[in-house]
Design an enzyme around this catalytic site. Structure first.
Site, PDB file in Angstrom:
ATOM      1  N   TYR A  52      -9.804  15.804   2.003  1.00 20.23           N
ATOM      2  CA  TYR A  52     -10.129  16.012   0.597  1.00 20.23           C
ATOM      3  C   TYR A  52     -11.641  15.812   0.430  1.00 20.23           C
ATOM      4  O   TYR A  52     -12.106  14.982  -0.362  1.00 20.23           O
ATOM      5  CB  TYR A  52      -9.331  15.067  -0.302  1.00 20.23           C
ATOM      6  N   LEU A  53     -12.370  16.570   1.215  1.00 14.34           N
ATOM      7  CA  LEU A  53     -13.813  16.349   1.367  1.00 14.34           C
ATOM      8  C   LEU A  53     -14.582  16.618   0.079  1.00 14.34           C
ATOM      9  O   LEU A  53     -14.320  17.594  -0.629  1.00 14.34           O
ATOM     10  CB  LEU A  53     -14.354  17.249   2.489  1.00 14.34           C
ATOM     11  N   HIS A  57     -18.785  13.154   1.670  1.00 11.68           N
ATOM     12  CA  HIS A  57     -18.487  13.515   3.063  1.00 11.68           C
ATOM     13  C   HIS A  57     -19.523  14.521   3.592  1.00 11.68           C
ATOM     14  O   HIS A  57     -19.951  14.438   4.736  1.00 11.68           O
ATOM     15  CB  HIS A  57     -17.103  14.162   3.174  1.00 11.68           C
ATOM     16  N   GLN A  81      -3.004   2.161   7.149  1.00 15.46           N
ATOM     17  CA  GLN A  81      -4.029   1.378   6.454  1.00 15.46           C
ATOM     18  C   GLN A  81      -3.745   1.236   4.957  1.00 15.46           C
ATOM     19  O   GLN A  81      -4.471   0.556   4.245  1.00 15.46           O
ATOM     20  CB  GLN A  81      -5.436   1.934   6.721  1.00 15.46           C
ATOM     21  N   LYS A 169     -20.681   3.395   0.444  1.00 17.35           N
ATOM     22  CA  LYS A 169     -19.727   3.071  -0.625  1.00 17.35           C
ATOM     23  C   LYS A 169     -18.663   2.107  -0.087  1.00 17.35           C
ATOM     24  O   LYS A 169     -18.269   1.163  -0.754  1.00 17.35           O
ATOM     25  CB  LYS A 169     -19.070   4.373  -1.137  1.00 17.35           C
ATOM     26  N   ASP A 170     -18.226   2.368   1.144  1.00 20.52           N
ATOM     27  CA  ASP A 170     -17.254   1.475   1.795  1.00 20.52           C
ATOM     28  C   ASP A 170     -18.023   0.474   2.660  1.00 20.52           C
ATOM     29  O   ASP A 170     -17.919   0.469   3.897  1.00 20.52           O
ATOM     30  CB  ASP A 170     -16.286   2.302   2.648  1.00 20.52           C
ATOM     31  N   MET A 204     -18.945   8.738  -5.356  1.00 17.00           N
ATOM     32  CA  MET A 204     -17.999   9.787  -4.939  1.00 17.00           C
ATOM     33  C   MET A 204     -16.876   9.176  -4.122  1.00 17.00           C
ATOM     34  O   MET A 204     -17.122   8.386  -3.201  1.00 17.00           O
ATOM     35  CB  MET A 204     -18.718  10.781  -4.035  1.00 17.00           C
ATOM     36  N   SER A 205     -15.654   9.541  -4.438  1.00 14.01           N
ATOM     37  CA  SER A 205     -14.490   9.040  -3.703  1.00 14.01           C
ATOM     38  C   SER A 205     -13.356  10.029  -3.905  1.00 14.01           C
ATOM     39  O   SER A 205     -13.215  10.609  -4.992  1.00 14.01           O
ATOM     40  CB  SER A 205     -14.091   7.674  -4.282  1.00 14.01           C
TER      41      SER A 205
HETATM   42  O1  PAF Z   1     -13.112   5.878   5.070  1.00 12.55           O
HETATM   43  C1  PAF Z   1     -12.099   6.547   5.398  1.00 12.55           C
HETATM   44  O2  PAF Z   1     -11.910   7.693   4.986  1.00 12.55           O
HETATM   45  C2  PAF Z   1     -11.072   5.924   6.329  1.00 12.55           C
HETATM   46  O3  PAF Z   1     -10.936   4.564   6.110  1.00 12.55           O
HETATM   47  C3  PAF Z   1     -11.358   6.196   7.815  1.00 12.55           C
HETATM   48  C4  PAF Z   1     -12.674   5.589   8.281  1.00 12.55           C
HETATM   49  C5  PAF Z   1     -11.395   7.708   8.067  1.00 12.55           C
HETATM   50  C6  PAF Z   1     -10.235   5.615   8.672  1.00 12.55           C
HETATM   51  O4  PAF Z   1      -8.994   6.124   8.326  1.00 12.55           O
END
Ligand code: PAF
Length: 300
Positions: A52-53, A57, A81, A169-170, A204-205
Protein backbone atom coordinates in the site's frame (compact mmCIF):
# COMPACT_ATOMS: atom_id res chain seq x y z
CA UNK A 1 1.07 -9.14 -16.19
CA UNK A 2 2.07 -12.63 -17.23
CA UNK A 3 2.80 -15.67 -15.15
CA UNK A 4 5.79 -17.74 -16.03
CA UNK A 5 7.58 -20.74 -14.62
CA UNK A 6 10.72 -20.17 -12.57
CA UNK A 7 13.98 -20.54 -14.45
CA UNK A 8 15.06 -24.08 -13.79
CA UNK A 9 13.16 -24.55 -10.54
CA UNK A 10 9.67 -25.26 -9.29
CA UNK A 11 8.96 -21.68 -8.29
CA UNK A 12 7.04 -19.12 -10.22
CA UNK A 13 8.03 -15.63 -11.19
CA UNK A 14 5.66 -12.87 -12.26
CA UNK A 15 6.85 -10.28 -14.74
CA UNK A 16 5.32 -6.81 -15.06
CA UNK A 17 3.95 -5.85 -18.47
CA UNK A 18 6.90 -3.69 -19.42
CA UNK A 19 9.25 -6.37 -18.11
CA UNK A 20 11.11 -3.89 -15.92
CA UNK A 21 10.12 -4.82 -12.37
CA UNK A 22 10.43 -8.51 -11.74
CA UNK A 23 8.06 -9.87 -9.14
CA UNK A 24 9.67 -12.72 -7.24
CA UNK A 25 7.49 -14.99 -5.17
CA UNK A 26 9.95 -17.58 -3.96
CA UNK A 27 12.75 -17.32 -1.42
CA UNK A 28 14.98 -19.61 -3.43
CA UNK A 29 14.57 -17.47 -6.56
CA UNK A 30 15.22 -14.23 -4.67
CA UNK A 31 18.32 -15.67 -3.01
CA UNK A 32 19.73 -16.90 -6.29
CA UNK A 33 19.16 -13.47 -7.90
CA UNK A 34 20.85 -11.78 -4.92
CA UNK A 35 23.80 -14.18 -5.15
CA UNK A 36 24.20 -13.48 -8.84
CA UNK A 37 24.00 -9.69 -8.40
CA UNK A 38 26.56 -9.80 -5.61
CA UNK A 39 28.89 -12.01 -7.61
CA UNK A 40 28.86 -9.34 -10.33
CA UNK A 41 29.73 -6.71 -7.72
CA UNK A 42 26.32 -5.03 -7.94
CA UNK A 43 25.22 -3.10 -4.86
CA UNK A 44 21.75 -4.12 -3.63
CA UNK A 45 19.53 -1.53 -1.92
CA UNK A 46 16.52 -2.88 -0.05
CA UNK A 47 13.23 -1.31 1.07
CA UNK A 48 11.08 -3.67 3.19
CA UNK A 49 7.38 -2.74 3.16
CA UNK A 50 3.95 -4.12 3.90
CA UNK A 51 2.66 -2.64 0.64
CA UNK A 52 0.00 0.00 0.00
CA UNK A 53 2.87 2.25 -1.01
CA UNK A 54 2.65 5.98 -0.44
CA UNK A 55 5.01 8.94 -0.85
CA UNK A 56 6.87 7.93 2.31
CA UNK A 57 7.78 4.59 0.75
CA UNK A 58 8.67 6.26 -2.54
CA UNK A 59 11.11 8.47 -0.68
CA UNK A 60 12.81 5.34 0.74
CA UNK A 61 12.93 3.81 -2.74
CA UNK A 62 14.44 7.00 -4.13
CA UNK A 63 17.27 6.81 -1.60
CA UNK A 64 17.85 3.17 -2.48
CA UNK A 65 17.82 4.04 -6.20
CA UNK A 66 20.43 6.76 -5.68
CA UNK A 67 22.85 4.53 -3.78
CA UNK A 68 22.37 1.09 -5.33
CA UNK A 69 22.86 -0.71 -8.64
CA UNK A 70 19.73 -2.78 -8.05
CA UNK A 71 16.73 -1.97 -5.83
CA UNK A 72 14.61 -4.64 -4.17
CA UNK A 73 11.29 -3.78 -2.48
CA UNK A 74 9.57 -6.45 -0.41
CA UNK A 75 5.81 -6.46 -0.02
CA UNK A 76 4.69 -8.73 2.78
CA UNK A 77 2.04 -8.05 5.41
CA UNK A 78 3.67 -9.80 8.32
CA UNK A 79 0.69 -11.21 10.19
CA UNK A 80 2.70 -12.15 13.30
CA UNK A 81 3.69 -8.56 14.10
CA UNK A 82 0.00 -7.65 14.59
CA UNK A 83 -1.54 -8.26 18.00
CA UNK A 84 -4.70 -10.45 18.26
CA UNK A 85 -7.02 -7.43 18.32
CA UNK A 86 -5.10 -5.35 15.83
CA UNK A 87 -5.79 -4.48 12.21
CA UNK A 88 -4.20 -7.36 10.26
CA UNK A 89 -7.52 -8.39 8.70
CA UNK A 90 -8.24 -4.93 7.34
CA UNK A 91 -4.68 -3.79 6.61
CA UNK A 92 -4.98 -2.02 3.25
CA UNK A 93 -3.52 -3.63 0.14
CA UNK A 94 -3.48 -2.90 -3.59
CA UNK A 95 -0.83 -4.88 -5.39
CA UNK A 96 -1.54 -3.41 -8.82
CA UNK A 97 -1.06 0.08 -7.46
CA UNK A 98 2.18 -0.99 -5.72
CA UNK A 99 3.47 -2.65 -8.88
CA UNK A 100 2.82 0.50 -10.93
CA UNK A 101 4.42 2.68 -8.24
CA UNK A 102 7.52 0.46 -8.15
CA UNK A 103 7.71 0.43 -11.94
CA UNK A 104 7.54 4.22 -11.99
CA UNK A 105 10.12 4.54 -9.20
CA UNK A 106 12.67 2.36 -11.02
CA UNK A 107 12.54 -0.63 -8.69
CA UNK A 108 14.24 -3.72 -10.13
CA UNK A 109 12.68 -6.51 -8.06
CA UNK A 110 9.62 -6.84 -5.86
CA UNK A 111 9.89 -9.71 -3.42
CA UNK A 112 6.25 -10.69 -2.80
CA UNK A 113 6.09 -14.01 -0.94
CA UNK A 114 3.05 -15.91 0.30
CA UNK A 115 2.71 -16.33 4.05
CA UNK A 116 3.48 -20.11 3.81
CA UNK A 117 6.69 -19.29 1.99
CA UNK A 118 7.91 -17.11 4.87
CA UNK A 119 6.44 -19.16 7.72
CA UNK A 120 6.04 -22.78 6.67
CA UNK A 121 4.26 -25.17 9.01
CA UNK A 122 6.37 -25.81 12.09
CA UNK A 123 8.18 -22.46 11.93
CA UNK A 124 9.64 -21.70 15.39
CA UNK A 125 12.61 -19.29 15.27
CA UNK A 126 12.34 -15.65 16.38
CA UNK A 127 14.71 -12.73 16.93
CA UNK A 128 14.36 -10.90 20.21
CA UNK A 129 15.99 -7.60 21.17
CA UNK A 130 15.61 -7.19 24.88
CA UNK A 131 16.06 -3.52 25.75
CA UNK A 132 15.04 -0.88 23.21
CA UNK A 133 12.13 -2.98 21.95
CA UNK A 134 10.56 -3.23 25.42
CA UNK A 135 9.87 0.52 25.72
CA UNK A 136 7.30 2.88 24.11
CA UNK A 137 5.27 0.80 21.60
CA UNK A 138 6.78 -2.37 23.11
CA UNK A 139 4.67 -1.82 26.23
CA UNK A 140 1.27 -1.87 24.52
CA UNK A 141 2.44 -4.21 21.70
CA UNK A 142 4.57 -6.74 23.61
CA UNK A 143 5.29 -9.14 20.69
CA UNK A 144 5.48 -6.55 17.94
CA UNK A 145 9.21 -5.88 17.67
CA UNK A 146 10.15 -9.53 18.13
CA UNK A 147 8.07 -10.29 15.06
CA UNK A 148 9.31 -7.24 13.12
CA UNK A 149 12.92 -8.28 13.79
CA UNK A 150 12.16 -11.85 12.83
CA UNK A 151 10.71 -10.89 9.45
CA UNK A 152 13.35 -8.23 8.78
CA UNK A 153 16.13 -10.68 9.72
CA UNK A 154 14.63 -13.27 7.37
CA UNK A 155 14.23 -10.69 4.59
CA UNK A 156 17.85 -9.61 5.03
CA UNK A 157 18.95 -13.23 4.57
CA UNK A 158 16.76 -13.61 1.52
CA UNK A 159 17.54 -10.33 -0.26
CA UNK A 160 21.16 -10.07 0.95
CA UNK A 161 21.26 -6.29 0.61
CA UNK A 162 24.25 -4.02 1.07
CA UNK A 163 21.93 -1.54 2.75
CA UNK A 164 18.29 -1.21 3.75
CA UNK A 165 16.24 1.97 4.06
CA UNK A 166 13.64 2.63 6.76
CA UNK A 167 11.58 5.70 7.73
CA UNK A 168 12.10 7.90 10.79
CA UNK A 169 8.32 7.89 11.38
CA UNK A 170 8.85 4.42 12.87
CA UNK A 171 11.77 5.65 14.99
CA UNK A 172 11.65 2.80 17.49
CA UNK A 173 11.47 0.20 14.73
CA UNK A 174 14.52 1.77 13.05
CA UNK A 175 16.42 1.86 16.36
CA UNK A 176 15.62 -1.78 17.12
CA UNK A 177 16.67 -2.87 13.62
CA UNK A 178 19.94 -0.93 13.94
CA UNK A 179 20.55 -2.67 17.26
CA UNK A 180 19.87 -6.09 15.74
CA UNK A 181 22.24 -5.32 12.85
CA UNK A 182 24.96 -4.27 15.30
CA UNK A 183 24.42 -7.08 17.81
CA UNK A 184 24.31 -9.79 15.13
CA UNK A 185 27.25 -8.31 13.18
CA UNK A 186 25.22 -8.01 9.99
CA UNK A 187 27.17 -6.31 7.24
CA UNK A 188 24.12 -4.35 6.15
CA UNK A 189 24.01 -0.57 6.46
CA UNK A 190 20.75 0.68 7.98
CA UNK A 191 19.71 4.03 6.52
CA UNK A 192 16.92 6.04 8.15
CA UNK A 193 15.16 8.65 6.03
CA UNK A 194 13.30 11.69 7.36
CA UNK A 195 9.54 11.44 7.86
CA UNK A 196 7.48 12.39 4.82
CA UNK A 197 4.40 14.40 5.76
CA UNK A 198 1.07 15.49 4.33
CA UNK A 199 0.47 19.22 3.81
CA UNK A 200 -0.81 19.71 7.39
CA UNK A 201 2.15 17.77 8.81
CA UNK A 202 0.48 14.39 9.38
CA UNK A 203 3.15 11.71 8.92
CA UNK A 204 2.52 9.51 5.87
CA UNK A 205 1.32 6.06 6.90
CA UNK A 206 -0.68 3.31 5.24
CA UNK A 207 -2.95 3.47 8.30
CA UNK A 208 -4.01 7.03 7.40
CA UNK A 209 -6.27 5.32 4.86
CA UNK A 210 -8.49 4.19 7.75
CA UNK A 211 -9.27 7.77 8.86
CA UNK A 212 -12.65 9.33 8.13
CA UNK A 213 -12.51 13.00 7.12
CA UNK A 214 -13.29 14.09 10.70
CA UNK A 215 -10.68 11.79 12.19
CA UNK A 216 -8.22 12.94 9.55
CA UNK A 217 -8.84 16.55 10.54
CA UNK A 218 -8.22 15.79 14.23
CA UNK A 219 -5.10 13.77 13.42
CA UNK A 220 -3.53 17.00 12.14
CA UNK A 221 -3.06 18.03 15.78
CA UNK A 222 -0.31 15.41 16.23
CA UNK A 223 2.18 17.41 14.20
CA UNK A 224 1.03 20.66 15.81
CA UNK A 225 1.78 19.15 19.24
CA UNK A 226 5.24 18.00 18.11
CA UNK A 227 6.03 21.41 16.68
CA UNK A 228 4.87 23.17 19.84
CA UNK A 229 7.21 20.94 21.86
CA UNK A 230 10.08 21.84 19.57
CA UNK A 231 9.29 25.54 20.00
CA UNK A 232 9.36 25.15 23.79
CA UNK A 233 12.74 23.46 23.65
CA UNK A 234 14.09 26.01 21.19
CA UNK A 235 13.00 28.74 23.64
CA UNK A 236 15.20 27.17 26.33
CA UNK A 237 12.87 24.81 28.23
CA UNK A 238 14.71 21.58 28.99
CA UNK A 239 12.39 20.05 31.58
CA UNK A 240 11.06 16.78 30.18
CA UNK A 241 7.91 16.69 32.33
CA UNK A 242 6.89 20.17 31.26
CA UNK A 243 7.32 19.49 27.54
CA UNK A 244 5.59 16.08 27.78
CA UNK A 245 2.66 17.62 29.67
CA UNK A 246 2.20 20.43 27.15
CA UNK A 247 2.34 17.94 24.28
CA UNK A 248 -0.27 15.69 25.93
CA UNK A 249 -2.56 18.66 26.55
CA UNK A 250 -2.49 19.64 22.90
CA UNK A 251 -3.18 16.08 21.79
CA UNK A 252 -6.03 15.69 24.26
CA UNK A 253 -7.64 18.92 23.05
CA UNK A 254 -9.20 16.77 20.30
CA UNK A 255 -12.12 14.66 21.41
CA UNK A 256 -11.27 11.74 19.13
CA UNK A 257 -7.65 11.45 20.33
CA UNK A 258 -6.50 9.29 23.24
CA UNK A 259 -2.86 9.38 24.22
CA UNK A 260 -1.09 6.00 24.44
CA UNK A 261 2.25 7.60 25.31
CA UNK A 262 4.10 10.89 25.05
CA UNK A 263 7.74 10.38 25.97
CA UNK A 264 11.05 12.12 25.54
CA UNK A 265 13.72 9.50 25.05
CA UNK A 266 17.25 8.81 23.92
CA UNK A 267 16.82 8.33 20.12
CA UNK A 268 19.09 5.27 20.03
CA UNK A 269 17.95 3.33 23.08
CA UNK A 270 14.44 4.78 23.60
CA UNK A 271 15.33 5.15 27.29
CA UNK A 272 13.48 8.00 28.99
CA UNK A 273 15.61 11.07 29.68
CA UNK A 274 15.19 13.63 32.47
CA UNK A 275 16.64 16.71 30.83
CA UNK A 276 16.35 17.58 27.17
CA UNK A 277 19.63 17.92 25.29
CA UNK A 278 19.06 19.67 21.99
CA UNK A 279 19.62 17.36 19.00
CA UNK A 280 19.85 14.30 21.27
CA UNK A 281 16.31 13.97 22.56
CA UNK A 282 13.43 12.37 20.70
CA UNK A 283 9.83 13.20 21.50
CA UNK A 284 7.81 10.11 20.55
CA UNK A 285 4.03 9.91 20.65
CA UNK A 286 1.40 7.24 20.03
CA UNK A 287 -2.30 8.01 19.98
CA UNK A 288 -5.61 6.44 19.18
CA UNK A 289 -7.71 8.49 16.80
CA UNK A 290 -10.89 6.62 17.73
CA UNK A 291 -9.87 3.07 16.73
CA UNK A 292 -6.91 4.04 14.52
CA UNK A 293 -3.46 3.86 16.15
CA UNK A 294 -0.97 6.44 14.90
CA UNK A 295 2.61 7.21 15.90
CA UNK A 296 4.93 10.11 15.23
CA UNK A 297 8.07 11.73 16.63
CA UNK A 298 10.37 14.73 16.39
CA UNK A 299 14.00 15.26 17.31
CA UNK A 300 14.02 18.13 19.81
O1 PAF B 1 7.52 -0.82 8.62
C1 PAF B 1 6.95 -1.79 8.06
O2 PAF B 1 6.26 -1.65 7.05
C2 PAF B 1 7.11 -3.18 8.65
O3 PAF B 1 7.17 -3.15 10.04
C3 PAF B 1 8.31 -3.95 8.08
C4 PAF B 1 9.64 -3.28 8.39
C5 PAF B 1 8.16 -4.08 6.56
C6 PAF B 1 8.34 -5.36 8.66
O4 PAF B 1 7.16 -6.06 8.41
Amino acid sequence: MRLQGGAGNQWECLMANEGKVKVIRSIQEMQSIARELRSKGERIGFVPTMGYLHRGHLNLIETARDKADKVVVSIFVNRIQFGPNEDFQRYPHDFDHDLAACEEAGVDYIFYPEEEEMYPKGYSTYINEEACSKRLCGISRPHHFRCVLTVVGKLFNIVQPDFAVFGQKDAQQAAVIKKMAADLHLSIEIIVNRTIREEDGLAMSSRNAYLTSRQREDAGVIYQALQKAKELVDSGIVNTDRVQAETSNILQSKRRLRVIYVEIVNPETMEPIKEIVSGKSLLAVAVWVDEVRLIDNILL
